[in-house]
Scaffold this active site. Structure first.
Site, short mmCIF file in Angstrom:
data_model
loop_
_atom_site.label_atom_id
_atom_site.label_comp_id
_atom_site.label_asym_id
_atom_site.label_seq_id
_atom_site.Cartn_x
_atom_site.Cartn_y
_atom_site.Cartn_z
N HIS A 166 0.82 -1.21 0.00
CA HIS A 166 0.00 0.00 0.00
C HIS A 166 0.86 1.27 0.00
O HIS A 166 0.49 2.27 -0.60
CB HIS A 166 -0.92 -0.01 1.22
CG HIS A 166 -2.01 1.01 1.17
ND1 HIS A 166 -3.07 0.92 0.29
CD2 HIS A 166 -2.22 2.15 1.89
CE1 HIS A 166 -3.88 1.95 0.47
NE2 HIS A 166 -3.39 2.72 1.42
N SER A 204 -8.10 4.52 -3.25
CA SER A 204 -9.01 3.46 -2.81
C SER A 204 -9.09 3.39 -1.29
O SER A 204 -8.16 3.78 -0.59
CB SER A 204 -8.51 2.11 -3.34
OG SER A 204 -7.25 1.79 -2.76
N HIS A 205 -10.21 2.88 -0.80
CA HIS A 205 -10.36 2.50 0.59
C HIS A 205 -11.19 1.21 0.64
O HIS A 205 -12.21 1.13 1.30
CB HIS A 205 -11.01 3.62 1.41
CG HIS A 205 -10.25 3.94 2.67
ND1 HIS A 205 -10.84 4.25 3.85
CD2 HIS A 205 -8.91 3.97 2.92
CE1 HIS A 205 -9.92 4.48 4.78
NE2 HIS A 205 -8.74 4.32 4.22
N ARG A 217 -7.90 15.61 2.10
CA ARG A 217 -6.67 16.15 2.70
C ARG A 217 -5.52 16.17 1.70
O ARG A 217 -4.70 17.09 1.70
CB ARG A 217 -6.29 15.35 3.95
CG ARG A 217 -7.21 15.59 5.13
CD ARG A 217 -6.63 15.06 6.43
NE ARG A 217 -6.38 13.63 6.40
CZ ARG A 217 -7.31 12.69 6.59
NH1 ARG A 217 -8.56 13.04 6.81
NH2 ARG A 217 -6.99 11.42 6.56
N ASN A 251 -5.54 7.79 -11.67
CA ASN A 251 -6.09 6.44 -11.76
C ASN A 251 -6.03 5.71 -10.43
O ASN A 251 -5.21 6.01 -9.57
CB ASN A 251 -5.38 5.62 -12.85
CG ASN A 251 -3.87 5.53 -12.63
OD1 ASN A 251 -3.40 5.40 -11.52
ND2 ASN A 251 -3.13 5.61 -13.72
#
Length: 752
Positions: A47, A93-94, A115, A497
Site C-alpha cells: 500500500h 481506494s479504501h 486532505r 487512476n
C-alpha cells in the site's frame, strides 16, 4: 512497556519476507527494534511502497505541458488552468476498510483524499467516487452498499464539498471485496501550491489537527493482504472520521499556506506519522527528529509503535519556517485545533524517533520510501487460460430476442445501467454553488469562479472489458472517460487512476495488471492525457475469487467557455438525431449478454484510438460551433439504451423519439451491442448541413437516424416503448431494491 522479542513468526506477522528482513538488518547494521519493525512493515507494505507495481507504473506517461507536478511528486496531481490557477486532483481506494466497516471505511476514504488535495493549498470544489459491490440480491451487498453510500454522503455533506459524479457497478466478483474509490478536485493559485517536503535544518515540525488514538493501526498492512473470514478481526484497522474537524483543518491549513509560514505539509494518511516523517524528509534530502512524548494522544499508555503507526484521521505534519512558530500556533488555536511542535528538521539523513528519553527508531529516511530503498519487484506473468476461450466465443449460435422492447426495458432496469439516483440524492451536489451539471450526465461540470472557464470530471472503467481483454480494456477505460468529458464540452487534459487488482504474486493476476497498464499508457499517449498520480490497490480478492481487473480512470477536462457546456438530454421536439461513429457486430462483455443470457464472455469491443481522438475532436468542434443541442456517449446497453437515456435524462421534460437505423448487423448487436467511439447528437434542423459538412471535413461518419418528439421511443419496427414506463424503470429500480432492507450485516464468509 517491554517490547516483544523479534522472531521469524513476528516478522511474518508484519507481512515481511525473510529476505526483506535481512535487508532491514543490513540497512540498520543491527537487529531492528519492535517500533522499527513496525515502521518498515507499513512503509514496505504494498500500500505504501508499491513494491510490486512501481516498475510498471513508471512506464505510464507522467509529464505534459499542462502538468505542474509530475506523477508521484506531491500528494496530488496539478494541472495548469490558466489565469494563474491550478486544478489539483487525485483518486484513491479504501477497499479493505470498507469491506469490514463500510460506513467508516468509505467516509475516511473521502476524508483522506480531501486532505491530499487541500494540503497542496487547493480548496476542494468537488468529490466523485467509483463504487463496486456484489449483486443487490445478496443481503451483504445491500448492507455494504448502504453503509458506504451513507459514509460518503455524511462525510462530504458535513465537510461542505459537493459530490458531483461517479459510477456504481454490481458484479458477483465484488461480493466480499467491494471497491470504494474516492476522488477529489480542488482549485488553488499556482503561487500558493504547497509541497510535501521537510528541509532546512532547525525548522520546526508540528503535528496538527486531531489527537492520536489506536484506530487504524496497521491499516496500510491490512490493505496489503487478501480479504478472508479473519478480516472481521481487522476492524480496529479501520479509521474513524470526523468531517467537522476536517473542515477546521482545511481552513487552518490554507491559512498557513497563504501567509507563507511553512516549508511543507503532508496529510497523515496510510502509515500516519511514520509515512509523513520519512517521506517529507527523504524528499527534502534532510533528516528529521521527533519526540513522541509531545504527540497529543487520546488514549492512555500508547506505545511508540502505536503512535508511529496510528492512522487516526484529520491530522497533518507541518514543517514551519523557523521564527514563524507563534504565528502557526495562533492560526491553529483560532480554529481550535492541536498544533504541537514535536521535533525539527536536521542536517542528517535519518528519521530519529525518541520516547521516554530513549531512541526508539533511527532509520535512513530514503530507505523507507517509494523510489528509495524500499524493495522493487517485477513478478512473474502468465496469460490466463480462460482468455483464449472467452475471446474465441462463437456468437453465431446465440438466439436473438423475440421481443426487443422487453429487452430494452430489462436493460434500462438492470442495476448496472439503472439510475443511481438512490445514491446521489444522499449527496449534496450543489453546495458552494459551482456545480453546473451534477450527477446523471456523461460528466460533471463545475464553473471556475471569476472566470469564463469550467472543468468537466468523470470516473470510468468497464471492468468486464478488462477481464476479457486487459490491454484493450485499459485502453477503453481511458477512451470512455475522455469521450464523456468531450461530450460535456471539455477537452480532456489529464487523468488520475486507481488500479484495483487481485494478488500480484499470482502470475495470471500480474499479467492482467501489466496488460492493463500497457493499454492505459497507449491510450493516454494518443489522447495526450498524462497520468498525474493515483493509487494501486492489490489483494482485492477473497478465498473464492478475485475482483475483475478494475483500473478506474478519473478524467479531467477543461471548458474554455461556459457557453459550451453540453448535456445528454434531448431538448426540443423536431430536433434531428444523429449517430456519430460506426456500429459493429460486437456483443462481448455487454450488459445485454449478461442480463439476457447470463454470460460474461467474448472479446471486448474493438477500439481504434486514432479514430476515437478524431471523434472527440469532431464533437468538441461541433459544440464550439453551436451545432449541438445534446451529446451522449453510447456505452453500456448500446444504442437503444443511449437513445432512451437521452429521452428521459431530464425526467421532468422527458420526450420521445422516432428512429430508423438500417443495418445488416445482427439486430441484438445493432440495438444493444457496445461498439466503441459512438455518440448520439441532437441538433436543430437548420444545423444539419453544417454538421454533415464538419463531419466530412474531419473524416467522422455521421448518419441522421431520427427525430425528437412524441411520448414513445420507436426504433425501426422492433422497439416501441412509452418513455414514461422506461423512465420509471430507470429511476426507481435501485431505490425499490434497497427499500427491501439494507441494515442487517452478514458475516464476511463465502457466498452461499
Amino acid at each position: 512497556m517491554a517490547e516483544p522479542k523479534i522472531t521469524p513468526q513476528l516478522v511474518a506477522d508484519h507481512g515481511l519476507m525473510p529476505d526483506e528482513y535481512e535487508k532491514i538488518k543490513k540497512i540498520l547494521g543491527r537487529e531492528p527494534s519492535f517500533t522499527e519493525l513496525g515502521i518498515f512493515s507499513v512503509m514496505w507494505s504494498e500500500h505504501c511502497s508499491y513494491k510490486n507495481s512501481i516498475s510498471l507504473i513508471k512506464t505510464l506517461p507522467r509529464s505534459g505541458k499542462a502538468l505542474l507536478t509530475e506523477a508521484g511528486e506531491e500528494n496530488a496531481g496539478a494541472v495548469d488552468l490558466g489565469n494563474d490557477l491550478a486544478v489539483v486532483f487525485k483518486i484513491e481506494s479504501h477497499n479493505h476498510p470498507s469491506a469490514v466497516e463500510p460506513y467508516q471505511g468509505a467516509a475516511t476514504g473521502v476524508g483522506g483524499i480531501l486532505r491530499d488535495v487541500f494540503c497542496m493549498g487547493a480548496r476542494p470544489i468537488a468529490a466523485l467516487n467509483s463504487l463496486r459491490f456484489g449483486q443487490l440480491s445478496e443481503a451483504r451487498s445491500r448492507y455494504l452498499f448502504n453503509g458506504a453510500v451513507r459514509g460518503i454522503g455524511d462525510y462530504g455533506n458535513s465537510f461542505g464539498v459537493p459530490t458531483v459524479g461517479g459510477e456504481v457497478y454490481f458484479e458477483d466478483c465484488y461480493y466480499a471485496n467491494p471497491l470504494i474509490n474516492a476522488m477529489a478536485v480542488g482549485i488553488c493559485r499556482k503561487d500558493r501550491m504547497a509541497s510535501a517536503t521537510a528541509k532546512g535544518a532547525g525548522n520546526p515540525v508540528f503535528i496538527v489537527g486531531s489527537s492520536t488514538g489506536r484506530d487504524g493501526i496497521h491499516g496500510a498492512t491490512f490493505a496489503s493482504e487478501e480479504i478472508s473470514s479473519k478480516s472481521e478481526s481487522k476492524r480496529p484497522s479501520v479509521q474513524i472520521g470526523d468531517p467537522f474537524t476536517e473542515k477546521l483543518l482545511l481552513e487552518a491549513t490554507l491559512e498557513i499556506i497563504k501567509e507563507d509560514l511553512i516549508v511543507g505539509v503532508q496529510d497523515m494518511g496510510a502509515a500516519g506519522l511514520t509515512c509523513c516523517s520519512s517521506e517529507m524528509s527523504a524528499k527534502g534530502n534532510s533528516g528529521i527528529e521527533i519526540n513522541l512524548d509531545l504527540v497529543p494522544v487520546r488514549e492512555e499508555n500508547m506505545s511508540a509503535y502505536e503512535i508511529m503507526l496510528s492512522e487516526s484521521q484529520e491530522r497533518m505534519l507541518v514543517v514551519g519556517k523557523k521564527g514563524s512558530e507563534d504565528l502557526i500556533r495562533a492560526i491553529f488555536n483560532k480554529w481550535d485545533l492541536n498544533c504541537i511542535e514535536i521535533g525539527q528538521v536536521t542536517d542528517g539523513k535519518n528519521m530519529v524517533v525518541t520516547m521516554g528519553g530513549k531512541v526508539v527508531a533511527d532509520i535512513p529516511s530514503e530507505c523507507l520510501v517509494l523510489g528509495g530503498g524500499a524493495p522493487v519487484y517485477t513478478r512473474e506473468q502468465k496469460r490466463p487460460a480462460y482468455l483464449d476461450e472467452a475471446q474465441g466465443h462463437d456468437f453465431s449460435k446465440l438466439p436473438q430476442p423475440k421481443d426487443y422492447s422487453a429487452v430494452l426495458q430489462r436493460l434500462i432496469g438492470s442495476h448496472n445501467i439503472a439510475s443511481k439516483r438512490w445514491v446521489f440524492e444522499q449527496y449534496d451536489s450543489m453546495v458552494r454553488t459551482n456545480t453546473v451539471v451534477g450527477p446523471g450526465s456523461d460528466a460533471a461540470v463545475l464553473r471556475i469562479r471569476h472566470s469564463d472557464k469550467g472543468i468537466a470530471v468523470s470516473t470510468d472503467c468497464n471492468a468486464r472489458y478488462c477481464y476479457l481483454n486487459p490491454r484493450l480494456g485499459g485502453q477503453i477505460a481511458v477512451a470512455e472517460s475522455a469521450r464523456n468529458v468531450a461530450c460535456s464540452g471539455a477537452r480532456p487534459v489529464a487523468i488520475t487512476n486507481c488500479l484495483n487488482f487481485g494478488n500480484p504474486y499470482k502470475p495470471e493476476m500480474y499479467y492482467m495488471f501489466a496488460e492493463c497498464i500497457k493499454g492505459m499508457g497507449e491510450a493516454c499517449r494518443v489522447f495526450d492525457t498524462p497520468v498525474t498520480g493515483g493509487n494501486v490497490s492489490f489483494y482485492n480478492e477473497d478465498p473464492e475469487r478475485a475482483v475483475y481487473p478494475t483500473p478506474t480512470i478519473g478524467m479531467l477536462g477543461i471548458i474554455d467557455d461556459l457557453n459550451h457546456i453540453t448535456t445528454n438530454n434531448f431538448k426540443d421536439s423536431g430536433d434531428l438525431i444523429f449517430l456519430a461513429g460506426s456500429t459493429k457486430n460486437e456483443l462481448g462483455g455487454s450488459e445485454y449478454l449478461k442480463v439476457e443470457h447470463n454470460l460474461v464472455t467474448g472479446n471486448a469491443p474493438e477500439l481504434d484510438m486514432v479514430f476515437e481522438k478524431q471523434l472527440q475532436s469532431f464533437i468538441l468542434e461541433a459544440i464550439r460551433n453551436g451545432l449541438v443541442k445534446s451529446s451522449h456517449d453510447i456505452s453500456e446497453g448500446g444504442l437503444a439504451v443511449a437513445l432512451a437515456e437521452s429521452c428521459f435524462a431530464d425526467r421532468e421534460k422527458a420526450v420521445g423519439a422516432t428512429v430508423s437505423v438500417k443495418s445488416d448487423l445482427r439486430k441484438d448487436a445493432l440495438y444493444f451491442g457496445e461498439s466503441q467511439s459512438r455518440v448520439i447528437l441532437s441538433i436543430a434542423p437548420e444545423r444539419k448541413g453544417s454538421l454533415i459538412q464538419l463531419a466530412a471535413s474531419m473524416n467522422v461518419p455521421v448518419a441522421e437516424i431520427g427525430v425528437v418528439g412524441g411520448s414513445a421511443l420507436k426504433i425501426n419496427d422492433d422497439i416501441k416503448a412509452e418513455v414514461k414506463i422506461l423512465a420509471d424503470a430507470f429511476f426507481d429500480t435501485i431505490g425499490n431494491v434497497m427499500a427491501l432492507g439494507a441494515q442487517t450485516p452478514t458475516r464476511l464468509t463465502s457466498q452461499s
